[in-house]
Design a protein around this motif. Structure first.
Motif, mmCIF file in Angstrom:
data_model
loop_
_atom_site.group_PDB
_atom_site.id
_atom_site.type_symbol
_atom_site.label_atom_id
_atom_site.label_comp_id
_atom_site.label_asym_id
_atom_site.label_seq_id
_atom_site.Cartn_x
_atom_site.Cartn_y
_atom_site.Cartn_z
ATOM 1 N N THR A 1 -12.883 28.544 -40.141
ATOM 2 C CA THR A 1 -12.449 27.858 -41.368
ATOM 3 C C THR A 1 -13.199 28.227 -42.638
ATOM 4 O O THR A 1 -12.789 27.843 -43.725
ATOM 5 N N ASP A 2 -14.334 28.923 -42.539
ATOM 6 C CA ASP A 2 -15.207 29.000 -43.725
ATOM 7 C C ASP A 2 -15.228 30.371 -44.386
ATOM 8 O O ASP A 2 -16.232 30.769 -44.958
ATOM 9 N N CYS A 3 -14.117 31.089 -44.336
ATOM 10 C CA CYS A 3 -14.087 32.375 -45.030
ATOM 11 C C CYS A 3 -14.040 32.165 -46.549
ATOM 12 O O CYS A 3 -14.666 32.883 -47.304
ATOM 13 N N MET B 1 -14.059 25.413 -46.457
ATOM 14 C CA MET B 1 -13.204 24.547 -45.642
ATOM 15 C C MET B 1 -12.044 23.962 -46.455
ATOM 16 O O MET B 1 -10.914 23.885 -45.987
ATOM 17 N N ASP B 2 -12.314 23.569 -47.699
ATOM 18 C CA ASP B 2 -11.254 22.945 -48.513
ATOM 19 C C ASP B 2 -10.107 23.924 -48.747
ATOM 20 O O ASP B 2 -8.927 23.565 -48.617
ATOM 21 N N ALA B 3 -10.451 25.168 -49.080
ATOM 22 C CA ALA B 3 -9.411 26.184 -49.313
ATOM 23 C C ALA B 3 -8.669 26.488 -48.012
ATOM 24 O O ALA B 3 -7.454 26.719 -48.015
ATOM 25 N N SER C 1 -20.583 27.142 -41.220
ATOM 26 C CA SER C 1 -21.468 26.985 -42.387
ATOM 27 C C SER C 1 -21.226 25.614 -43.023
ATOM 28 O O SER C 1 -20.184 25.001 -42.824
ATOM 29 N N GLY C 2 -22.217 25.182 -43.803
ATOM 30 C CA GLY C 2 -22.096 23.880 -44.482
ATOM 31 C C GLY C 2 -22.470 22.729 -43.565
ATOM 32 O O GLY C 2 -22.786 22.912 -42.387
ATOM 33 N N ASP C 3 -22.426 21.523 -44.113
ATOM 34 C CA ASP C 3 -22.794 20.323 -43.342
ATOM 35 C C ASP C 3 -21.775 20.093 -42.222
ATOM 36 O O ASP C 3 -20.594 19.857 -42.497
ATOM 37 N N PRO C 4 -22.202 20.145 -40.955
ATOM 38 C CA PRO C 4 -21.244 20.070 -39.851
ATOM 39 C C PRO C 4 -20.506 18.738 -39.745
ATOM 40 O O PRO C 4 -19.325 18.712 -39.395
ATOM 41 N N ALA D 1 -16.547 18.129 -40.066
ATOM 42 C CA ALA D 1 -15.789 17.483 -38.989
ATOM 43 C C ALA D 1 -14.942 16.331 -39.533
ATOM 44 O O ALA D 1 -13.787 16.158 -39.126
ATOM 45 N N GLU D 2 -15.507 15.566 -40.459
ATOM 46 C CA GLU D 2 -14.754 14.457 -41.059
ATOM 47 C C GLU D 2 -13.519 14.982 -41.798
ATOM 48 O O GLU D 2 -12.439 14.398 -41.727
ATOM 49 N N LYS D 3 -13.687 16.106 -42.485
ATOM 50 C CA LYS D 3 -12.544 16.716 -43.190
ATOM 51 C C LYS D 3 -11.468 17.155 -42.193
ATOM 52 O O LYS D 3 -10.272 16.975 -42.440
ATOM 53 N N ALA D 4 -11.911 17.737 -41.074
ATOM 54 C CA ALA D 4 -10.959 18.209 -40.059
ATOM 55 C C ALA D 4 -10.187 17.035 -39.461
ATOM 56 O O ALA D 4 -8.953 17.072 -39.341
#
Length: 397
Positions: free
Chosen positions: A261-263, A266-268, A288-291, A295-298
């Motif tokens: 997800t982090d290419c 995550m938001d994009a 990458s980033g706060d896991p 996860a909450e975003k997912a």
């Protein structure tokens, strides 16, 4: 007699690599056999690796000796989604050192790869393993295999004290430690011990050679390069992530369904990960980033699309150890399935040894720049700042 921590060869054979290299290589063969790419090595902790240049060059030359045996091809043939034409191609494949330039620039070790994607894709993991082990052979000659084993058993003891029986029953861990391992011998020993004695559920290894040797499941789907290359392979830049995911779906027909997800953050990624992809893919991988924020975003994204998060899996693979993994497991258990890929903290965790922070990333595809804008500041990698700005503008990052 004490067994040496270093084997005669650093890279054992062509399968001594991460599984996602083979899955991507098959997709490249079928979809982009003529794509040309460039890669660049980077040492993120600015360690001086120049004294090891001659030995690294020698080990790169030795890669040309490697080929796949009939038995190894037979192992791949038993994997349902590995196609006959790709297995035949792999049987003919050889490393070609002319695709690699290794030298010194601005007082730093500089390694660049250039050539057809299909022919340079397998270089990344063996090169990183070579650089890591060559440096360790010089810096840590006195290290014993027992030290690595003892350290792992200490972690098992900690896990048994900290986690309940119920927690251990669902606690899934895999070995993702090939690229920055202390040595091949250490990784082999760690995976053997994990298979035999791990208190939770050891689900497999990303290393194809070890999976075959130790009768384990080889694990992996796609890496950043798959999404990055599509920035110059797809019709429009804004469609590059969708094109990459769509091509993967057509290649694997619902198998190998964990998307990275982090290419481009995550938001994009989630803006492109619509109901179609969310239903087709089994889950997502964090790198990458706060896991927990990730996860909450997912979970929120699956909820918004009307998909039960408990039907999906999140795979965590960013700088994990057992402690971090257990914290994440506790925070997310019962809300979504989770699995953990532990790398350097498994295969290069030895008292007194400082692991390396090294990467090799794609910098261009078909002569045009590509970039990764990760969820961690400092992990962004691209030679062309104008392209990064353009990418951020297009994806509203």
């Amino acid at each position: 007699m004490t067994e040496s921590v270093f084997a005669e060869r650093i890279v054992q054979n062509l399968l001594d690599t991460d599984f996602y290299k083979l899955t991507m290589m098959q997709a490249v063969l079928h979809n982009y056999p003529n794509a040309e790419v460039e890669w660049e090595f980077r040492c993120r902790n600015s360690e001086d690796l120049t004294p090891y240049l001659a030995e690294i060059r020698y080990q790169i030359e030795r890669l040309a000796e490697l080929e796949v045996t009939a038995d190894q091809l037979g192992f791949l043939e038993r994997i349902p989604f590995m196609k006959a034409d790709f297995i035949r191609f792999l049987g003919l494949f050889r490393f070609n050192p002319r695709h690699v330039q290794a030298g010194i620039e601005d007082g730093q070790l500089c390694i660049r790869l250039r050539g057809p994607w299909l022919h340079v894709i397998l270089y990344e993991i063996p090169l990183l393993a070579i650089i890591s082990e060559v440096r360790n052979r010089y810096r840590y000659r006195e290290v014993l295999l027992e030290q690595a084993s003892e350290r792992l058993y200490e972690k098992f003891d900690w896990l048994k004290r900290e986690a309940s029986a119920d927690e251990l029953d669902g606690f899934q861990v895999a070995d993702f430690g090939t690229r920055r391992r202390f040595s091949y011998r250490v990784q082999e020993q760690m995976v053997r011990i994990m298979k035999r004695d791990f208190p939770g559920r050891f689900v497999g290894t990303s290393n194809v050679h070890l999976a075959r040797e130790l009768d384990l499941k080889p694990l992996g789907t796609m890496a950043h390069e798959w999404l990055m290359a599509h920035q110059q392979l797809g019709p429009r830049l804004i469609d590059s992530q969708s094109a990459a995911l769509d091509c993967w779906v057509r290649e694997y027909r619902g198998l190998l369904g964990i998307a990275l997800t982090d290419c481009i953050t995550m938001d994009a990624f989630l803006r492109d990960f619509d109901l179609y992809f969310a239903k087709l893919f089994d889950g997502l991988r964090h790198d990458s980033g706060d896991p927990l924020q990730w996860a909450e975003k997912a979970i929120a994204h699956y909820d918004k699309l009307g998909i039960d998060p408990m039907s999906k899996t999140l795979v965590f693979s960013d700088g994990l150890d057992f402690e971090k993994s257990l914290q994440l497991y506790r925070a997310l258990s019962g809300r979504i399935h989770v699995s953990f890929g532990v790398g350097t903290k498994l295969t290069c965790d030895i008292p007194g040894v400082e692991p390396m922070n090294i990467v090799i990333k794609m910098t261009a595809c078909n002569g045009q720049p590509v970039a990764k804008i990760s969820d961690t500041p400092g992990k962004t990698q691209c030679r062309d700042e104008n392209f990064v700005s353009y990418l951020k503008h297009v994806f509203r990052v």
